[in-house]
Design an enzyme around this catalytic site. Structure first.
Site, mmCIF file in Angstrom:
data_model
loop_
_atom_site.group_PDB
_atom_site.id
_atom_site.type_symbol
_atom_site.label_atom_id
_atom_site.label_comp_id
_atom_site.label_asym_id
_atom_site.label_seq_id
_atom_site.Cartn_x
_atom_site.Cartn_y
_atom_site.Cartn_z
ATOM 1 N N LYS A 152 0.837 -1.198 0.000
ATOM 2 C CA LYS A 152 0.000 0.000 0.000
ATOM 3 C C LYS A 152 0.878 1.256 0.000
ATOM 4 O O LYS A 152 0.687 2.160 -0.789
ATOM 5 C CB LYS A 152 -0.918 -0.018 1.227
ATOM 6 C CG LYS A 152 -1.780 1.209 1.347
ATOM 7 C CD LYS A 152 -2.716 1.157 2.533
ATOM 8 C CE LYS A 152 -3.342 2.529 2.733
ATOM 9 N NZ LYS A 152 -4.247 2.586 3.869
ATOM 10 N N GLU A 202 10.289 -4.936 4.502
ATOM 11 C CA GLU A 202 10.343 -6.348 4.095
ATOM 12 C C GLU A 202 10.057 -6.485 2.598
ATOM 13 O O GLU A 202 10.753 -7.208 1.875
ATOM 14 C CB GLU A 202 9.314 -7.174 4.879
ATOM 15 C CG GLU A 202 9.628 -7.354 6.349
ATOM 16 C CD GLU A 202 9.136 -6.192 7.214
ATOM 17 O OE1 GLU A 202 8.766 -5.125 6.657
ATOM 18 O OE2 GLU A 202 9.148 -6.349 8.447
ATOM 19 N N GLY A 216 -4.769 -1.606 5.000
ATOM 20 C CA GLY A 216 -4.037 -2.773 4.506
ATOM 21 C C GLY A 216 -4.762 -4.082 4.804
ATOM 22 O O GLY A 216 -4.889 -4.955 3.948
ATOM 23 N N ARG A 217 -5.254 -4.223 6.039
ATOM 24 C CA ARG A 217 -5.886 -5.491 6.416
ATOM 25 C C ARG A 217 -7.299 -5.616 5.870
ATOM 26 O O ARG A 217 -7.969 -6.621 6.102
ATOM 27 C CB ARG A 217 -5.854 -5.655 7.935
ATOM 28 C CG ARG A 217 -6.429 -4.480 8.697
ATOM 29 C CD ARG A 217 -6.066 -4.562 10.184
ATOM 30 N NE ARG A 217 -6.507 -3.407 10.952
ATOM 31 C CZ ARG A 217 -5.816 -2.290 11.101
ATOM 32 N NH1 ARG A 217 -4.652 -2.155 10.497
ATOM 33 N NH2 ARG A 217 -6.277 -1.295 11.836
ATOM 34 N N GLU A 220 -4.819 -6.352 14.733
ATOM 35 C CA GLU A 220 -4.273 -5.046 14.359
ATOM 36 C C GLU A 220 -5.393 -4.001 14.471
ATOM 37 O O GLU A 220 -5.141 -2.832 14.723
ATOM 38 C CB GLU A 220 -3.688 -5.080 12.934
ATOM 39 C CG GLU A 220 -2.560 -4.081 12.742
ATOM 40 C CD GLU A 220 -1.845 -4.201 11.400
ATOM 41 O OE1 GLU A 220 -2.470 -3.941 10.359
ATOM 42 O OE2 GLU A 220 -0.653 -4.545 11.386
ATOM 43 N N HIS A 236 -6.530 -32.914 17.698
ATOM 44 C CA HIS A 236 -5.453 -33.783 18.187
ATOM 45 C C HIS A 236 -4.288 -32.964 18.734
ATOM 46 O O HIS A 236 -3.168 -33.458 18.822
ATOM 47 C CB HIS A 236 -4.987 -34.702 17.052
ATOM 48 C CG HIS A 236 -6.077 -35.655 16.657
ATOM 49 N ND1 HIS A 236 -6.231 -36.886 17.234
ATOM 50 C CD2 HIS A 236 -7.111 -35.507 15.787
ATOM 51 C CE1 HIS A 236 -7.305 -37.481 16.717
ATOM 52 N NE2 HIS A 236 -7.851 -36.672 15.837
ATOM 53 N N LYS A 288 9.595 -0.904 14.275
ATOM 54 C CA LYS A 288 10.190 -0.552 12.975
ATOM 55 C C LYS A 288 11.307 0.469 13.165
ATOM 56 O O LYS A 288 12.389 0.354 12.580
ATOM 57 C CB LYS A 288 9.131 0.054 12.041
ATOM 58 C CG LYS A 288 8.089 -0.919 11.530
ATOM 59 C CD LYS A 288 7.166 -0.209 10.536
ATOM 60 C CE LYS A 288 5.957 -1.047 10.185
ATOM 61 N NZ LYS A 288 4.989 -0.369 9.341
#
Ligand code: F6P
Length: 556
Positions: free
Chosen positions: A219, A225, A280-281, A366, A397, A517
């Site tokens: 965005k 990253e 973003g999310r 977030e 399990h 960051k």
């Protein structure tokens, strides 16, 4: 510094939610119902399992196995009303700047608005722009899927690699995995997010650069990253393709930041845009979903959007008592703030939804992992719970033991489908029988007396007993399709919004990711320096950095 004020006019006095009359009524009600057991509630009302349900956009919600009565729902709806949820929903859909700390509108719902709708932001109808991007994405997707879009050496593109992180990764991965059944099977779709070089290396090692297209999704186009991973991607391509001009055929970008894209060296003709009013999310149905569209085709992508939109309409118009996102959001508030549950387990009984819990973690945590209200006051109540989960039978399990017999309350969302996409013998019935059995076991348990009556010795009976009374929702859907996936995601988006409204927090900012960051930026040169850098962290961080520097090249 003056604090931003919410643009939505509130009719209610500005007060902490725990001071509200509806909250106090719920607190009192909780004392009255806390001793009730689901066994009793079901015994007293044989129709409870049919009554405490709601349905919309292809999703059937059974919330009867929560520790609630009709009065609880009445009071929760009262709280939603007292917190102006109706007005807040209208404000969001209208494009008011409800993301107050970033002074932004929150309009992911516009991404799935039909062409006939008008949504005006700053005097401009944004719907035509949304559809223009969708049409460009569709044209590009068709070219890639059909083989008309060739790589630089003339080979067909067979591999798509999405490079992004957070919302620019989790939505695309989840949607690809969820809709893999509908995907173009002669193509490979992969996702690189981690700045750990292993992610890029292992993702690309068996692929041919001549047949590989990278989608760089960010965005902001400033994310460390993603930009870091885009460099080896470029180098990997050019090592084989040999010519800078190849980048145009093998790299496209998705971003709101055209300057950043151009500065990186990607032709903005190869860029698909979106807008700052998409978080973003909340962006998997924007151009961030380009990999999804290439995988499933434009028609299926439009069906996905139609599913989102169906849930949007329902959220906007249905009475709260029948409104799925409102019910789920308010039940989450009930479980968190009154039953004191710290987490929610999301348990899809559908292998294709294996990344759904990971996707939901960003969406929910977030959004609602906040410690101050909209006006910056410290909250005096719990906000967003921890969401986690795994596909159902695998979880059975592994961690279900704790959910059944541990000392913590873990409300669960079970998600199942009536039709199998890959029917093999009776496996789907086996799968779904497990889902139904788990919700039953959690709610009703098995008493020590029942266990002893079956012949279990006295000493072992407490170990084998199940208290039950463990709350769960069940979402039952006919079939996993692009439409129902869209509706499911929108259901959680709006449930998150509902919770955030009650807690009076900004569900659309994410300042909590910033400090790490900044500190990482300061630390990078300290790790890379060939000299002896002056370390001015705390003693723990200094010692860790020194040890890392000492050992990173194998030196003692
Ligand atoms: O650091 C968190 C975050 O800002 C998320 O909100 C976002 O989804 C992610 O990073 C990636 O951001 P971008 O799409 O701008 O690269």
């Amino acid at each position: 510094m003056s604090r931003p004020t919410p643009t939505t006019r509130s009719t209610a006095p500005a007060q902490g939610v725990t001071e509200r009359a509806a909250w106090k009524a719920l607190a009192e009600h909780y004392q009255a119902v806390r001793g009730l057991h689901l066994r009793q509630l079901f015994a007293d009302d044989p129709r409870r399992g049919e009554r405490l349900t709601a349905e919309a956009a292809g999703i059937y919600l059974d919330y009867s196995k929560n520790r609630i009565t009709d009065e609880t729902i009445r009071l929760l709806v009262g709280l939603a009303e007292e917190c102006d949820l109706r007005e807040r929903i209208t404000a969001m859909f209208r494009g008011e700047r409800i993301n107050v700390t970033e002074k932004r509108a929150v309009l992911h719902t516009a991404l799935r608005a039909p062409e006939t709708e008008r949504i005006v932001v700053d005097g401009i109808d944004i719907v035509p722009g949304v559809h223009a991007v969708l049409n460009r994405m569709a044209a590009f997707s068709r070219q890639v899927r059909s083989g008309a879009w060739r790589g630089y050496t003339g080979k067909r593109i067979r591999n798509i690699i999405n490079i992004g992180i957070g919302g620019s990764d989790l939505g695309p991965v989840m949607a690809y995995e969820a809709l893999r059944y509908y995907s173009q099977r002669d193509m490979t779709f992969r996702f690189v997010s981690n700045v750990d070089g292993t992610d890029f290396e292992e993702t690309t090692r068996d692929l041919d650069p001549e047949e590989t297209l990278f989608i760089i999704c960010s965005k902001t186009f400033t994310t460390l990253e993603t930009l870091t991973n885009a460099h080896p991607a470029r180098a990997w391509s050019l090592r084989k393709l040999g010519d800078e001009r190849a980048v145009r055929r093998h790299f496209v970008a998705v971003s709101t930041n055209a300057d950043g894209v151009a500065a990186f060296g990607i032709d903005t003709a190869n860029m698909f845009g979106f807008w700052d009013w998409v978080g973003g999310r909340y962006s998997m149905d924007s151009a961030i979903g380009l990999s999804t569209m290439i995988a499933i085709g434009p028609e299926n992508f439009r069906a996905l959007l139609a599913g989102f939109h169906a849930m949007d309409r329902h959220f906007r118009s249905a009475p709260f008592e029948q409104n799925l996102p409102v019910l789920m959001g308010m039940l989450a508030v009930w479980n968190s703030n009154f039953l004191d549950a710290q987490t929610v387990a999301v348990l899809p009984y559908e292998q294709y939804l294996k990344r759904f819990p990971a996707y939901l973690q960003q969406l929910t945590m977030e959004s609602n992992g906040k410690h101050v209200t909209l006006d910056g006051t410290r909250v005096a109540w719990q906000t967003g719970p921890i969401y986690w989960g795994e596909p159902g039978t695998n979880g059975q399990h592994s961690f279900y033991q704790l959910i059944h017999q541990g000392t913590k309350i873990v409300p669960c969302d079970f998600i199942g489908f009536c039709q199998a996409l890959n029917p093999i013998a009776n496996q789907h019935d086996l799968l779904m029988s497990n889902l139904f059995a788990q919700t039953e076991a959690l709610a009703f348990g098995k008493t020590e007396d029942e266990i002893k009556d079956e012949g279990t010795p006295e000493w072992l009976a407490p170990h084998r007993a199940f208290e039950g009374n463990r709350p769960s929702n069940t979402l039952l859907i006919e079939r996993l399709t692009p439409e129902t996936l869209g509706a499911l995601v929108a259901l959680y988006e709006h449930s998150v919004f509902t919770q955030g409204t009650i807690w009076n927090i900004d569900s659309f900012d994410q300042w909590g990711v910033e400090l790490g960051k900044v500190l990482a930026q300061r630390t990078i040169p300290e790790l890379e320096s060939t000299g002896e850098p002056q370390l001015e962290h705390d003693s723990s961080t200094n010692a860790l950095i020194r040890r890392y520097r000492g050992l990173k090249n194998g030196r003692p």
